[in-house]
Design an enzyme around this catalytic site. Structure first.
Site, PDB file in Angstrom:
ATOM      1  N   ASN A  42      98.148 -14.010 -15.946  1.00 50.07           N
ATOM      2  CA  ASN A  42      97.864 -14.878 -14.798  1.00 50.07           C
ATOM      3  C   ASN A  42      98.411 -14.182 -13.559  1.00 50.07           C
ATOM      4  OD1 ASN A  42      96.767 -17.380 -13.770  1.00 50.07           O
ATOM      5  ND2 ASN A  42      98.856 -17.999 -13.349  1.00 50.07           N
ATOM      6  N   LYS A  43      98.192 -14.809 -12.418  1.00 46.92           N
ATOM      7  CA  LYS A  43      98.571 -14.229 -11.123  1.00 46.92           C
ATOM      8  C   LYS A  43      99.962 -13.614 -11.147  1.00 46.92           C
ATOM      9  CE  LYS A  43      96.602 -13.815  -8.219  1.00 46.92           C
ATOM     10  NZ  LYS A  43      95.938 -12.495  -8.070  1.00 46.92           N
TER      11      LYS A  43
ATOM     12  N   ARG B 145      86.045  -7.520 -11.471  1.00 48.67           N
ATOM     13  CA  ARG B 145      87.456  -7.899 -11.674  1.00 48.67           C
ATOM     14  C   ARG B 145      87.774  -7.693 -13.165  1.00 48.67           C
ATOM     15  NH1 ARG B 145      89.813 -11.954  -8.195  1.00 48.67           N
ATOM     16  NH2 ARG B 145      91.753 -10.968  -8.832  1.00 48.67           N
TER      17      ARG B 145
ATOM     18  N   GLN C 233      97.038 -17.584  -2.175  1.00 50.12           N
ATOM     19  CA  GLN C 233      96.194 -18.629  -2.784  1.00 50.12           C
ATOM     20  C   GLN C 233      96.907 -19.987  -2.771  1.00 50.12           C
ATOM     21  OE1 GLN C 233      96.594 -15.542  -3.931  1.00 50.12           O
ATOM     22  NE2 GLN C 233      94.822 -14.806  -5.057  1.00 50.12           N
TER      23      GLN C 233
ATOM     24  N   ARG D  57      87.041 -16.472  -6.213  1.00 44.59           N
ATOM     25  CA  ARG D  57      88.114 -15.983  -7.084  1.00 44.59           C
ATOM     26  C   ARG D  57      88.565 -17.113  -8.011  1.00 44.59           C
ATOM     27  NH1 ARG D  57      91.062 -19.649  -6.219  1.00 44.59           N
ATOM     28  NH2 ARG D  57      92.689 -18.509  -7.302  1.00 44.59           N
ATOM     29  N   GLY D  58      89.458 -16.755  -8.964  1.00 50.16           N
ATOM     30  CA  GLY D  58      89.821 -17.717 -10.001  1.00 50.16           C
ATOM     31  C   GLY D  58      88.912 -17.469 -11.200  1.00 50.16           C
ATOM     32  N   ALA D  59      89.509 -17.313 -12.390  1.00 48.50           N
ATOM     33  CA  ALA D  59      88.734 -16.853 -13.549  1.00 48.50           C
ATOM     34  C   ALA D  59      87.476 -17.690 -13.844  1.00 48.50           C
ATOM     35  CB  ALA D  59      89.649 -16.775 -14.771  1.00 48.50           C
TER      36      ALA D  59
ATOM     37  N   ASP E  60      94.169 -16.169 -16.518  1.00 46.53           N
ATOM     38  CA  ASP E  60      93.006 -15.295 -16.396  1.00 46.53           C
ATOM     39  C   ASP E  60      92.537 -14.815 -17.755  1.00 46.53           C
ATOM     40  OD1 ASP E  60      93.721 -15.165 -13.464  1.00 46.53           O
ATOM     41  OD2 ASP E  60      91.899 -13.966 -13.643  1.00 46.53           O
TER      42      ASP E  60
HETATM   43  O1  MRU Z   1      93.280 -13.117  -8.052  1.00 42.95           O
HETATM   44  P1  MRU Z   1      92.816 -14.509  -8.289  1.00 42.95           P
HETATM   45  O2  MRU Z   1      92.979 -15.415  -7.106  1.00 42.95           O
HETATM   46  O3  MRU Z   1      91.409 -14.548  -8.856  1.00 42.95           O
HETATM   47  O4  MRU Z   1      93.784 -15.065  -9.425  1.00 42.95           O
HETATM   48  C1  MRU Z   1      93.596 -16.358  -9.917  1.00 42.95           C
HETATM   49  C2  MRU Z   1      94.607 -16.778 -10.912  1.00 42.95           C
HETATM   50  O5  MRU Z   1      95.504 -16.064 -11.266  1.00 42.95           O
HETATM   51  C3  MRU Z   1      94.396 -18.150 -11.504  1.00 42.95           C
HETATM   52  O6  MRU Z   1      95.618 -18.714 -11.872  1.00 42.95           O
HETATM   53  C4  MRU Z   1      93.504 -18.048 -12.752  1.00 42.95           C
HETATM   54  O7  MRU Z   1      92.353 -17.283 -12.499  1.00 42.95           O
HETATM   55  C5  MRU Z   1      93.092 -19.384 -13.240  1.00 42.95           C
HETATM   56  S1  MRU Z   1      92.036 -20.233 -12.110  1.00 42.95           S
HETATM   57  C6  MRU Z   1      91.624 -21.725 -12.806  1.00 42.95           C
END
Ligand code: MRU
Length: 366
Positions: free
Chosen positions: A264-265, A105, A213, A62-64, A254
């Site tokens: 973002n999250k 996603r 996270q 996970r994470g963009a 994201d």
């Molecule tokens: O649902 P996730 O854990 O994939 O969400 C991740 C985030 O919101 C991060 O802040 C974003 O992807 C940037 S990661 C460098």
């Protein structure tokens, strides 16, 4: 191919945590299952692109940026898996894989950016040569995306570290570190870089409900580096900022659009509102591959995830009644007026964002 592998070797010193990579000996994609962190460190491997899609959808990865890099390797596996003997049939197989990977996603822009980039290369090579040439070029492009992500993150760290002073406390939300990228991090990459420069920085991380996270991944990766970290519940952000316990906020993204609207999250918007109220700088830290060339915030798709994520702790213990009605949006959009600046690999992008974000995208270093 040799150049990209040599470049990777030169960057390996920055990879103290290796969350994902392509094993060129076994021709497998390998990743750390982040669902099990911080209690177990389990690496998984596959030669099947559908398994990569499953890992992204199921939050093993996970994470963009990590999602984008993994999807690129997913296409490389699809090319290697294909039994097609003609270039046209191979491209067909890749298009099927692109659709499967793109459906994992919906918010992370890096996913679509990486898939488009690999497919563009596949089409280019298809017009010039045969099946082997296309297969090799798809793998090479995925490796390039992987290497560039590490390089970009280190550069973001260098740029961002200039805004961080010795002794400061940084509040963050969600995980944007090694575990969210090819291995260095964006917002946490800035922290990591400042730490490597000898600045005694400290991190205050939210838990980041529902999938934790912050509590699981940030605590694990910061502890590994010896960087001091304090954990707060998501609802303690406003008080923590008002009490002056944090000097600035660094978060990831994201998806960013040309106006500066940033997905973002879930909870990032609340953090931004609290930072504004407390008069603390709120920086969004991201590579330019997270920027969508759109002027319309309505184009940002917000992923809504399963109710079980909210009803349970990581799919295990129920913390409420099993049939309670739930709303579980995974992201929110922070408007530009709440953002101090963007920290990217091409520099700090200040206001007016609608002029400077497009300029950052046209930078020769982009
Ligand atoms: O649902 P996730 O854990 O994939 O969400 C991740 C985030 O919101 C991060 O802040 C974003 O992807 C940037 S990661 C460098």
């Amino acid at each position: 191919m040799r150049d990209v592998v040599a470049e990777l070797r030169s960057l390996e010193r920055f990879l103290r945590i290796k969350p994902l990579y392509f094993d060129l000996e076994s021709m497998e994609f390998v990743w750390l299952d982040t669902r099990l962190i911080p209690f177990e460190e389990v690496y998984r491997r596959t030669r099947e692109y559908r398994r990569v899609a499953e890992a992204i959808k199921g939050m093993e990865i996970r994470g963009a940026p990590a999602i984008g890099v993994s999807a690129a390797f997913g296409l490389a596996l699809a090319a290697l898996e294909s039994k097609s003997s003609s270039v046209e049939a191979l491209i067909e197989d890749l298009e099927v894989a692109r659709r499967v990977l793109a459906s994992t996603r919906p918010t992370a822009f890096n996913l679509f950016w990486a898939l488009d980039r690999v497919m563009r290369r596949a089409y280019e090579e298809a017009s010039r040569g045969g099946v082997d040439r296309v297969v090799n070029s798809v793998l090479e492009e995925a490796l390039k995306i992987y290497v560039e992500d590490i390089k970009t993150n280190v550069e973001i760290g260098r740029v961002g570290s200039k805004l961080v002073e010795d002794g400061q406390a940084i509040l963050t939300h969600c995980n944007t570190g090694a575990l969210a990228t090819a291995g260095f991090g964006t917002a946490l990459g800035v922290v990591r870089y400042a730490w490597y420069e000898g600045k005694r920085v400290r991190v205050i991380t939210t838990e980041t409900r529902p999938l934790l996270q912050g509590a699981r991944l940030n605590v694990w990766e910061l502890r590994k580096e010896g960087i001091p970290v304090k954990l707060i519940v998501d609802s303690a952000v406003a008080l923590t900022l008002l009490e002056g316990m944090a000097d600035l906020v660094l978060v990831g993204a994201d998806r960013i659009i040309l106006t500066g609207h940033t997905a973002n999250k879930i909870g990032t918007l609340q953090v931004a509102l609290a930072a504004k109220h407390a008069g603390k700088p709120f920086y969004v830290v991201a590579p330019t591959s997270t920027i969508q060339r759109s002027w319309d915030p309505r184009e940002i798709v917000i992923e809504v995830r399963s109710s079980e994520e909210v009803r349970t702790v990581m799919g295990k213990t129920y913390l409420t009644l099993e049939d309670v009605d739930v709303y579980n949006p995974s992201f929110d959009v922070t408007p530009p007026e709440l953002i101090t600046a963007f920290i990217t690999e091409v520099g700090v992008v200040e206001r007016p964002f609608e002029k400077n974000i497009p300029l950052a995208l046209s930078s020769p270093r982009h």
